[in-house]
Design an enzyme around this catalytic site. Structure first.
Site, mmCIF file in Angstrom:
data_model
loop_
_atom_site.group_PDB
_atom_site.id
_atom_site.type_symbol
_atom_site.label_atom_id
_atom_site.label_comp_id
_atom_site.label_asym_id
_atom_site.label_seq_id
_atom_site.Cartn_x
_atom_site.Cartn_y
_atom_site.Cartn_z
ATOM 1 C CB SER A 26 -0.887 0.068 1.246
ATOM 2 O OG SER A 26 -1.894 -0.884 1.177
ATOM 3 C CG HIS A 56 -2.399 -1.947 -3.967
ATOM 4 N ND1 HIS A 56 -1.454 -2.748 -3.375
ATOM 5 C CD2 HIS A 56 -3.155 -1.472 -2.971
ATOM 6 C CE1 HIS A 56 -1.640 -2.752 -2.078
ATOM 7 N NE2 HIS A 56 -2.666 -1.980 -1.804
ATOM 8 C CG HIS A 78 -4.965 -6.801 -0.657
ATOM 9 N ND1 HIS A 78 -4.613 -5.955 -1.680
ATOM 10 C CD2 HIS A 78 -4.136 -6.530 0.376
ATOM 11 C CE1 HIS A 78 -3.603 -5.198 -1.266
ATOM 12 N NE2 HIS A 78 -3.286 -5.520 -0.035
ATOM 13 C CE1 TYR A 80 -8.780 -4.786 -0.450
ATOM 14 C CE2 TYR A 80 -7.456 -5.671 1.341
ATOM 15 C CZ TYR A 80 -7.633 -4.765 0.307
ATOM 16 O OH TYR A 80 -6.654 -3.851 0.025
ATOM 17 C CD GLU A 81 -7.280 -6.248 -4.543
ATOM 18 O OE1 GLU A 81 -7.306 -5.638 -5.625
ATOM 19 O OE2 GLU A 81 -6.257 -6.759 -4.068
ATOM 20 C CB ALA A 108 0.202 -0.386 5.040
ATOM 21 C CG MET A 206 -6.709 -5.967 5.884
ATOM 22 S SD MET A 206 -7.820 -4.807 5.072
ATOM 23 C CE MET A 206 -8.306 -3.771 6.486
ATOM 24 C CB SER A 207 -1.437 -8.070 2.523
ATOM 25 O OG SER A 207 -0.426 -7.369 3.226
ATOM 26 C CG ASN A 230 -3.584 2.482 10.998
ATOM 27 O OD1 ASN A 230 -3.183 2.030 9.928
ATOM 28 N ND2 ASN A 230 -4.309 1.767 11.839
ATOM 29 C CG HIS A 242 -7.374 3.231 1.719
ATOM 30 N ND1 HIS A 242 -6.529 2.187 2.033
ATOM 31 C CD2 HIS A 242 -7.174 3.471 0.393
ATOM 32 C CE1 HIS A 242 -5.850 1.808 0.946
ATOM 33 N NE2 HIS A 242 -6.232 2.576 -0.055
#
Ligand code: HPA
Length: 269
Positions: A26, A56, A78, A80-81, A108, A206-207, A230, A242
């Protein structure tokens, strides 16, 4: 599957024969220009899925870095995609067939551990897979690796040692921590973060975990560096966005690029 992997590897071989590959996550996609780089879009590589996440870009470059031939994947896939686990690990497996021996992953993450702050760079020491799947499920491609791969040293201790040394030489602070992967795309609830901290997680994202699993399966040595963008939900006083993740990623990208540029040639030896 083996046939499309071989086709992808043969296609990539036209760009060169790198032994080290790095995946930039990211907002980190622009940090590593290579000497004389040859670039292809994911969409050009036979069998490669194409990325959809904002921030990305989805290209592969091969070129030199300090005399070592390196492959850089700018952008990643990812869960989630909507990709299948098999699609997510397709690139890593193709790199293994191409002859890559060392895989460096960047991402990230949200900081869970006490003392972490946005912008911190953290070497991943181990992971907790809370994705809800394992990309190796299904018939085992014996040609790639064993049915039951060991995960004791998933994040190569020797490569971590080298990374710490290089960071120190450059005056870059590099911490270490355990990364917990969730499916996303929601950020976590404060209760989940509290639970994850109890489980031993220092970072959440998430990766990365699917790629690490596939890489270890195929016998690659792995190093992973996370940029804390964060504080995780409930630790941060404000809702997560995001935009914040991308902004901190961009701000730290130059430093991460400097670290990678010095580090990668050392890993190819
Ligand atoms: N949670 C999950 N993934 C992330 C985060 C987070 O707080 N920050 C960046 N990626």
């Amino acid at each position: 599957m083996m046939e499309s992997l071989r086709a992808a590897a043969e296609f990539l071989r036209k760009l060169g024969e790198p032994t080290v590959a790095v995946v930039l996550g990211s907002g980190l996609g622009d940090v590593l220009p290579l000497e004389g780089e040859r670039v292809v879009a994911f969409t050009e590589v036979p069998g490669f899925p194409s990325p959809t996440a904002p921030g990305h870009k989805g290209e592969i470059a091969v070129g030199k870095l300090g005399g070592t031939e390196v492959l850089v994947q700018r952008g990643r896939l990812h869960y989630y995609e909507g990709y299948s686990p098999e699609e997510i690990v397709f690139p890593v497996r193709a790199y293994a067939l191409l002859g890559v021996r060392v895989l460096v992953l960047t991402n990230a993450s949200g900081g869970i551990a006490e003392g972490l702050a946005p912008g911190d760079l953290v070497l991943i020491r181990d992971h907790i897979n809370m994705l809800g799947f394992n990309p190796l499920r299904g018939p085992n491609p014996d040609e790639l690796g064993p049915r039951f791969p060991d995960m004791t040293h998933a994040y190569d201790p020797e490569l971590r040692e080298i990374a710490h040394g290089v960071a120190q030489e450059l005056g870059i602070e590099l911490r270490e921590g355990v990364y917990l992967a969730t499916m996303g795309p929601t950020y976590e609830t404060p209760a989940e973060i509290k639970a994850f901290r109890t489980l031993g997680a220092d970072l959440v994202g998430m990766s990365t975990v699917p790629e690490v699993i596939a890489a270890r399966h195929a016998g690659l040595r792995v190093l992973a560096i996370s940029c804390v963008t964060n504080l995780a939900a409930g630790i941060a006083k404000h809702p997560l966005s995001h935009e914040e993740v991308l902004e901190i990623g961009r701000r730290k990208a130059a430093e991460l690029g400097r670290l990678l540029a010095a580090l990668l040639p050392r890993l190819g030896r």
